[in-house]
Design a protein around this motif. Sequence first.
Motif, PDB file in Angstrom:
ATOM      1  N   LYS A 201     -10.491 -59.640  63.662  1.00  0.00           N
ATOM      2  CA  LYS A 201     -10.929 -60.948  64.141  1.00  0.00           C
ATOM      3  C   LYS A 201     -10.791 -61.068  65.663  1.00  0.00           C
ATOM      4  O   LYS A 201      -9.897 -60.485  66.277  1.00  0.00           O
ATOM      5  N   ASN A 202     -11.678 -61.832  66.224  1.00  0.00           N
ATOM      6  CA  ASN A 202     -11.576 -62.207  67.628  1.00  0.00           C
ATOM      7  C   ASN A 202     -10.553 -63.335  67.730  1.00  0.00           C
ATOM      8  O   ASN A 202     -10.779 -64.439  67.234  1.00  0.00           O
ATOM      9  N   SER A 203      -9.412 -63.025  68.340  1.00  0.00           N
ATOM     10  CA  SER A 203      -8.339 -64.016  68.451  1.00  0.00           C
ATOM     11  C   SER A 203      -7.663 -63.874  69.809  1.00  0.00           C
ATOM     12  O   SER A 203      -7.274 -62.765  70.206  1.00  0.00           O
ATOM     13  N   ALA A 204      -7.519 -64.977  70.496  1.00  0.00           N
ATOM     14  CA  ALA A 204      -6.869 -64.953  71.811  1.00  0.00           C
ATOM     15  C   ALA A 204      -5.435 -64.447  71.727  1.00  0.00           C
ATOM     16  O   ALA A 204      -4.898 -63.911  72.711  1.00  0.00           O
ATOM     17  N   ASP A 205      -4.815 -64.595  70.565  1.00  0.00           N
ATOM     18  CA  ASP A 205      -3.418 -64.174  70.415  1.00  0.00           C
ATOM     19  C   ASP A 205      -3.280 -62.659  70.263  1.00  0.00           C
ATOM     20  O   ASP A 205      -2.229 -62.100  70.591  1.00  0.00           O
ATOM     21  N   THR A 206      -4.316 -62.003  69.750  1.00  0.00           N
ATOM     22  CA  THR A 206      -4.204 -60.567  69.457  1.00  0.00           C
ATOM     23  C   THR A 206      -5.225 -59.703  70.191  1.00  0.00           C
ATOM     24  O   THR A 206      -5.145 -58.477  70.123  1.00  0.00           O
ATOM     25  N   ASN A 207      -6.195 -60.303  70.873  1.00  0.00           N
ATOM     26  CA  ASN A 207      -7.226 -59.515  71.540  1.00  0.00           C
ATOM     27  C   ASN A 207      -6.635 -58.529  72.542  1.00  0.00           C
ATOM     28  O   ASN A 207      -5.731 -58.877  73.307  1.00  0.00           O
ATOM     29  N   LYS A 208      -7.186 -57.316  72.518  1.00  0.00           N
ATOM     30  CA  LYS A 208      -6.761 -56.298  73.473  1.00  0.00           C
ATOM     31  C   LYS A 208      -7.482 -56.478  74.799  1.00  0.00           C
ATOM     32  O   LYS A 208      -6.929 -56.254  75.867  1.00  0.00           O
ATOM     33  N   PHE A 209      -8.753 -56.855  74.721  1.00  0.00           N
ATOM     34  CA  PHE A 209      -9.535 -57.145  75.914  1.00  0.00           C
ATOM     35  C   PHE A 209      -9.663 -58.667  76.055  1.00  0.00           C
ATOM     36  O   PHE A 209      -9.539 -59.401  75.085  1.00  0.00           O
ATOM     37  N   GLU A 210      -9.928 -59.130  77.242  1.00  0.00           N
ATOM     38  CA  GLU A 210     -10.061 -60.563  77.456  1.00  0.00           C
ATOM     39  C   GLU A 210     -11.337 -61.079  76.783  1.00  0.00           C
ATOM     40  O   GLU A 210     -12.437 -60.831  77.246  1.00  0.00           O
ATOM     41  N   GLY A 211     -11.160 -61.756  75.664  1.00  0.00           N
ATOM     42  CA  GLY A 211     -12.294 -62.301  74.945  1.00  0.00           C
ATOM     43  C   GLY A 211     -12.812 -61.430  73.820  1.00  0.00           C
ATOM     44  O   GLY A 211     -13.727 -61.840  73.096  1.00  0.00           O
ATOM     45  N   TRP A 212     -12.240 -60.228  73.644  1.00  0.00           N
ATOM     46  CA  TRP A 212     -12.691 -59.324  72.584  1.00  0.00           C
ATOM     47  C   TRP A 212     -11.483 -58.613  71.953  1.00  0.00           C
ATOM     48  O   TRP A 212     -10.507 -58.299  72.632  1.00  0.00           O
TER      49      TRP A 212
END
Length: 227
Positions: A201-212
């Motif tokens: 999932k695209n999640s701000a809490d777990t994203n590796k890249f900013e926004g992805w």
Amino acid sequence: MVRAGGILKIAALVFAFLLAVFLAFQLLEINMDFNLSSVISRSMPVNEPSIKPLKYKCGMSKLCPAGHLAFKMASGAASVVGPRICLDDKLLMSGVKNNVGRGINIALINGKTGDLINTAFFDMWGGDVAPLIKLVKGIEDGTIVMMASFDDAATKLNDEARKLIADLGSSIVSNLGFRDNWIFVGGKGIKTKSPFEQHIKNSADTNKFEGWPEVLEMEGCVPQRQD
């Protein structure tokens, strides 16, 4: 006579002494040669047979059994690096081949021969879902379908498109969201859900890249159609 006998004894002693010295030198020379040879043989490099690591198709970590096609694939990385799809040691789609794009990237393969039928990508952010629906509806039974997301693969997906992809064996496409990463291998005419699917999932809490989210990778062995 005494003198002559004494001279002979002295001569015999001298001869014996010289013979002993000669033999001693011969033995010393042999020993030196042996030691030198041993040193040289130890110092010379040993030509051991080189052991090359096993190389499997598509760079996989294992060998697929007979009657299976090896595959390895990766989703896109943010909006920068496109997805990569390899099957049976043939690179089907990648940024290097310049045949990937934003949205859903699809490779269609003959399930019996393993030959590539077609590749395509559909922009699910700024494009139209109709061409994707048309392609999926036209897939023939027995075709292996490989899909990989790049950037955003979900915004333009409607219920019809999601149902068609679910019928190919996907368990996740119905819940695929904005900028989720997703890779999937299924087939037309499949009777069960495919075991070859990953999703993050695209999640701000777990994203590796900013926004992805981070890149997904998957490998496996797809059974070839036998009929």
